[in-house]
Design an enzyme around this catalytic site. Sequence first.
Site, short mmCIF file in Angstrom:
data_model
loop_
_atom_site.label_atom_id
_atom_site.label_comp_id
_atom_site.label_asym_id
_atom_site.label_seq_id
_atom_site.Cartn_x
_atom_site.Cartn_y
_atom_site.Cartn_z
CD GLN A 245 -2.79 1.32 0.20
OE1 GLN A 245 -3.53 0.39 -0.02
NE2 GLN A 245 -2.81 2.42 -0.54
CG ASP B 36 -6.38 2.96 7.40
OD1 ASP B 36 -7.40 2.69 6.72
OD2 ASP B 36 -5.49 2.12 7.60
N1 CP Z 1 -6.12 -1.02 0.81
C1 CP Z 1 -6.29 -2.34 0.72
O1 CP Z 1 -5.40 -3.14 1.03
O2 CP Z 1 -7.51 -2.73 0.25
P1 CP Z 1 -8.09 -4.20 0.31
O3 CP Z 1 -8.23 -4.57 1.78
O4 CP Z 1 -9.44 -4.12 -0.38
O5 CP Z 1 -7.16 -5.13 -0.38
#
Ligand code: CP
Length: 308
Positions: free
Chosen positions: A137, A225
Amino acid sequence: MNHFLDIHKTDAGALRTMIDQAAAMKQARRDRPKGAPDDTQPLAGHMVALIFEKPSTRTRVSFDVGVRQMGGQTMVLSGSDMQLGHGETIADTARVLSRYVDLIMIRTFDEAVLTEMAEYADVPVINGLTDRTHPCQIMADVLTYEEHRGPIAGKKVVWTGDGNNVCSSFLHAAGQFGFDMTFTGPAQFDPEEEFVGLARSKGSRVVIERDAARAVEGADLVVADTWVSMHDAQSAKERRHNMLRPYQVNAELMAHAKPDALFMHCLPAHREEEATSEVMDGPNSVIFDEAENRLHAQKAIMRWCLGV
Ligand code: CP
């Protein structure tokens, strides 16, 4: 063996190469006619196992699409359908999978599962998120920042709310890419001390500031977040919300940042909780670029892992 387990465990020069290659591959894809395959197919003949012990939209789809764009094939496996850690040791699963596939990406709970997988696999292993970190990420987030605002080195990044696994990987990136980080949230949700110390030891200025408005002063990037992560007990939801509400990213808070400060959220988001829709859909938000850049960043990560 080029495992991609965490940003702080990966050479800074290699990280820079991956970001630059990701940007180049993204541009090359944009430049070709819609629907045309990538010019190079570096993963042709490669099989990639994508293991999920937790739910996912972005990680699952972006890895699957990324492998296919590069000419490889994928096998998406659910942890609950495998013998992983219950019918069979992680080490034995790693050894068996290594006889079938060329690369393993795993999203799991306990970091120990990831490290054991990497220790015993004969093929590279990629961290697709653990309770402790989420390096893919943050590689996408660095790519996103730089494509909008240029080099991230020397910039001020402000993390709001819960110092969770994504925050940990941001701290790792601060040390490796040379930016500063301010955390603002209640003391109970402070990021891991070890990771704060690690970033500081690499020259990054890391500040803990309880007052959200003061924290955001002069920020180049503000990040939010979810207040309740996948591994947090749902029974604690109300208490966490009450404690984290003062750290919501809204227009009033963003007004304290630099006028051109970007807003990021790795998604999925709970709109009107950790951030308002006004900010998420506002002109400084790059949340969907972040989601897209998972694809491009991970293509570069996979190429680095496989040396192709
Ligand atoms: N940001 C992220 O990792 O999204 P997912 O949990 O949908 O993979």
